[in-house]
Design a protein around this motif. Structure first.
Motif, PDB file in Angstrom:
ATOM      1  N   LYS A  62       0.821  -1.330   0.102  1.00 26.34           N
ATOM      2  CA  LYS A  62      -0.076  -0.006   0.015  1.00 26.34           C
ATOM      3  C   LYS A  62       0.909   1.244   0.156  1.00 26.34           C
ATOM      4  O   LYS A  62       1.636   1.424   0.834  1.00 26.34           O
ATOM      5  CB  LYS A  62      -0.894  -0.094   1.130  1.00 26.34           C
TER       6      LYS A  62
ATOM      7  N   ASN B 226      -8.692   1.736   1.983  1.00 21.27           N
ATOM      8  CA  ASN B 226      -8.332   0.978   1.230  1.00 21.27           C
ATOM      9  C   ASN B 226      -9.010   0.942  -0.199  1.00 21.27           C
ATOM     10  O   ASN B 226      -9.622  -0.074  -0.462  1.00 21.27           O
ATOM     11  CB  ASN B 226      -8.131  -0.755   2.022  1.00 21.27           C
TER      12      ASN B 226
ATOM     13  N   GLN C  12      -8.810  -2.419  -2.179  1.00 21.54           N
ATOM     14  CA  GLN C  12      -9.646  -3.828  -2.192  1.00 21.54           C
ATOM     15  C   GLN C  12     -10.796  -3.691  -2.952  1.00 21.54           C
ATOM     16  O   GLN C  12     -11.650  -4.730  -2.953  1.00 21.54           O
ATOM     17  CB  GLN C  12     -10.216  -3.518  -0.655  1.00 21.54           C
TER      18      GLN C  12
ATOM     19  N   GLU D 293      -5.453  -7.806   2.513  1.00 20.42           N
ATOM     20  CA  GLU D 293      -4.959  -6.920   3.483  1.00 20.42           C
ATOM     21  C   GLU D 293      -3.490  -6.363   3.466  1.00 20.42           C
ATOM     22  O   GLU D 293      -2.745  -7.539   3.700  1.00 20.42           O
ATOM     23  CB  GLU D 293      -5.166  -7.332   4.823  1.00 20.42           C
TER      24      GLU D 293
END
Length: 275
Positions: A175, A186, A189, A196
């Motif tokens: 990330k 996020n 996603q 994750e």
């Protein structure tokens, strides 16, 4: 409130909540600010600001007149600008730019400004303080993501960007944090709902080094939202609403818009969307 200087003092106090900080912002002495505040209190028959442990707190009356006085002051400032604008008369230019635009257009922007002005040029990466600095007029304009903001800001959309995954398709997801965009969200996603991130960075140079072994979410600039991609965001110029028509802001905006448009035209579609 007949004195224009008193109006400047009022706005500076409202922004800084401190006579000392207001004096520094205005380039005046603290005693001058305190004296002017006392005159304003007498003239307007209101305390205007109440002292507390956390600084000066504006009264309800001060809060009710702040927007009108600020707008009036800034309109006067714009009206007093020379009709024939000359960038050579500018003392300082301050711009905050989101990554990776600061990498893609930063040098070109400095070169373009320097062709027309010998002003001090301050170009910094957009951070959590950028919006407040724009409102305080310490930053002239920013290049960031179009988002919900108060009417104190003017946002000019430049282009859309389509989100896609790049790097090693088999690699672990990384990330990449961009200030004011995804610290608490996020977006990746939407493409990788089961993932994750366990590696989180905020340095573009490091991200490029990782792409051989890892993957991340990136954005490809487009003229309009691309329905083939699940994730689209929009880039925008951001400045203080009451400054949008000033000659300085218009000039800087035109320079940045030209460079960003050229950057978008030079890009190629990254291929089929992943995810």
């Amino acid at each position: 409130m007949q004195d224009l200087n008193a109006l400047h003092v009022f706005v500076a106090l409202f922004d800084t909540r401190s006579t000392q900080k207001a004096a520094k912002k205005l380039g005046r002495s603290q005693s001058y600010v305190s004296k002017t505040l006392a005159q304003l209190r007498e003239e307007l028959t209101d305390p205007l600001f109440i002292r507390s442990r956390n600084g000066l707190i504006p009264t309800s009356y001060a809060s009710s007149i702040e927007a009108k006085l600020r707008s009036a002051l800034e309109q006067v400032s714009i009206s007093l600008e020379p009709e024939n604008f000359d960038p050579r008369n500018i003392d300082c230019i301050c711009i905050h730019i989101i990554e990776p635009y600061i990498i893609h257009i930063g040098k070109k922007l400095i070169d373009r400004i320097r062709q027309e002005s010998n002003a001090i040029i301050i170009i910094r990466q957009w951070d959590k303080n950028s919006e407040q600095l724009i409102l305080g007029e310490e930053v002239d304009i920013g290049l960031h993501v179009l988002s919900d903001k108060s009417q104190d800001f003017y946002q000019k959309k430049l282009h859309s960007s389509a989100g896609y995954l790049r790097g090693n398709a088999e690699g672990e997801y990384v990330k990449f944090i961009v200030a004011g965009v995804n610290e608490y969200t996020n977006f990746y996603q939407k493409l990788l709902p089961e993932v994750e991130a366990k590696i989180i960075i905020d340095h573009h140079g490091l991200m490029e080094q990782l792409m051989t072994d890892y993957r991340t979410l990136s954005y490809h600039p487009t003229r309009k939202p691309d329905p083939a991609y699940k994730l689209n965001i929009e880039a925008a110029l951001i400045t203080k609403s009451t400054r949008r028509y000033s000659n300085k802001i218009r000039w800087i905006s035109e320079l940045i818009s030209e460079l960003v448009n050229n950057f978008v035209d030079d890009q190629h579609r990254p291929g089929p969307p992943m995810g």
